[in-house]
Scaffold this active site. Structure first.
Site, short mmCIF file in Angstrom:
data_model
loop_
_atom_site.label_atom_id
_atom_site.label_comp_id
_atom_site.label_asym_id
_atom_site.label_seq_id
_atom_site.Cartn_x
_atom_site.Cartn_y
_atom_site.Cartn_z
CG ASP A 61 10.42 14.94 115.79
OD1 ASP A 61 9.70 13.92 115.74
OD2 ASP A 61 11.18 15.27 114.87
CD GLU A 129 8.99 11.88 110.42
OE1 GLU A 129 8.73 11.46 109.28
OE2 GLU A 129 8.82 13.07 110.76
#
Length: 424
Positions: A61, A129
């Site tokens: 991500d 994250e």
């Protein structure tokens, strides 16, 4: 892109990424077992032995970006230049899709070469994250439930950098052995509202502003952890100039060294103390209405050796106002310190030296937060190192415009992971 509001996340893009991987890496997907936890991925590469496994981590991500202000659109992945100046421009090239793909490329090549690791290898790819890290936590929980205790874990973190330490001209490979704690601290003032034409002497926003000013006027004390001292000693041995005498006597000259670090720049100042940064402010919903609630969000990075509780106590004493509510949101303590000597460290340092022979390898405390902190619950040797050369300008593009990577350094990153895996 990760978003704090999961309802705004385009999960179809995550699904397409996951669905595309087997076609891009057929050898890997033929040899490794893959499981999905939400949108996070866990691969297991069976080894020939039953020793402690290795975990290679990364997250796919990225933080949000728009085309505004970018030289090349952030999600176009455009290549420019040639030779040593060939660049790939895209959000996530440095943080952290570049590492995801470098790991996949290394494993694909090794599987195609019929390589079998000595012990199991896990690939842990988180999907959030940049927000809460729930994916990595789910992967850790799955491994814990199976009794898996890795002997070596590597996540993103330090890199190969230059000109970050006074007097040291050689490249420096900073390998994180720990990372600061992190929490958002919410400062809230609630008062009676009303019309802005008749304001009280101390509105909620003024009280909040005073609290922020007081907080900034009382920085956290500077400290040198054992890891800080080892880093200074390691790099000081390679330094030239007037500060070398201080660096090589770091333990005896700690008060002077703390003062030097606090003045050299933002990065060195953050190395030796807990830091605060006001990142969000809110007040009234109307220009002519007194705010009934004024709020600031402070991003706090907690130094190793300190704690969330100590941080909150420092802020209360600095702000000195019981009408300002101080609340920690999603607090995470500083991580335990991994070994900076012994077989696990030597394995990491050896792989770095093989690919970056000129680099000085040193332990350091990572200033940001990573998914690696969750793996400290099941592993004693958790390191944070991204095997890319990053200039100061390139480091400045992390979470900012024009993020990019030199193709040559990305290829070296693949070689690094190959070398590390061959030592598994």
């Amino acid at each position: 892109m990760s978003r704090n509001d999961v309802d705004e996340t385009d999960w179809a893009a995550f699904d397409r990424f996951i669905e595309t991987l087997p076609a891009l890496y057929p050898a890997l997907h033929g040899a490794l077992e893959r499981e999905q936890h939400g949108h996070s991925l866990l691969y297991r590469w069976p080894g020939s032995g039953d020793g402690a496994p290795t975990v290679l981590m990364a997250h796919y991500d990225v933080v949000p970006a728009t085309d505004d202000g970018w030289t090349h659109p952030p999600f176009a992945a455009e290549l420019t230049g040639s030779g040593a100046e060939r660049l790939l421009w895209a959000r996530g090239t440095l943080d952290d899709k570049g590492a995801v793909v470098a790991i996949l490329e290394a494993v694909e090549a090794l599987v195609a070469d019929s390589f079998v690791p000595a012990n199991d290898v896990y690939l842990s790819f988180g999907h959030d994250e940049e927000t809460v890290g729930s994916g990595a936590q789910a992967l850790v929980a799955a491994l814990r439930d199976r009794g898996v205790r890795p002997g070596f874990v590597l996540d993103e973190g330090g890199a190969v950098v230059e000109r970050i330490f006074p007097g040291v001209a050689a490249p420096i490979a900073v390998a994180g052995v720990s990372e600061k704690g992190i929490t958002s601290v919410r400062l809230t003032v609630e008062q009676r509202g009303g019309h802005a034409s008749t304001p009280p002497r101390m509105t909620a926003t003024v009280r909040l502003a005073r609290a922020i000013t007081r907080m900034n006027a009382k920085p956290f004390p500077a400290r040198l952890s054992e890891t800080n001292l080892r880093m200074v000693e390691t790099l000081g041995a390679h330094a030239t100039g007037p500060l070398r005498a201080v660096f090589v006597r770091a333990r005896r000259l700690q008060p002077l060294l703390r003062a030097v670090f606090a003045r050299l720049g933002d990065e060195t100042r953050a190395i030796v103390r807990t830091t605060t940064a006001v990142t969000q402010l809110s007040g009234s919903l109307a220009a002519n209405a007194l705010p009934e609630t004024a709020e600031a969000v402070v991003n706090v990075r907690i130094a190793v050796g300190s704690s969330v509780a100590e941080t909150l106590e420092h802020l209360r004493k600095a702000i000195r106002d019981p009408q300002v509510r101080i609340q920690a949101v999603d607090p995470s303590e500083p991580s335990p310190v991994s070994p900076s000597s012994g077989p696990e460290w030597d394995r990491l340092a050896g792989a770095i030296a093989a690919v970056h022979p000129r680099a000085i390898v040193t332990p350091y405390i990572m200033l940001g937060a990573s998914d690696g902190r969750h793996y400290t619950a099941i592993a004693d040797a958790v390191y944070r190192f991204t095997p890319f050369e990053m200039s100061a300008e390139e480091r400045g593009t992390l979470h900012a415009r024009d993020e990019r990577i030199h193709v040559a350094t990305w290829l070296l990153g693949i070689r690094f992971y190959e070398r590390l895996l061959r030592a598994s």
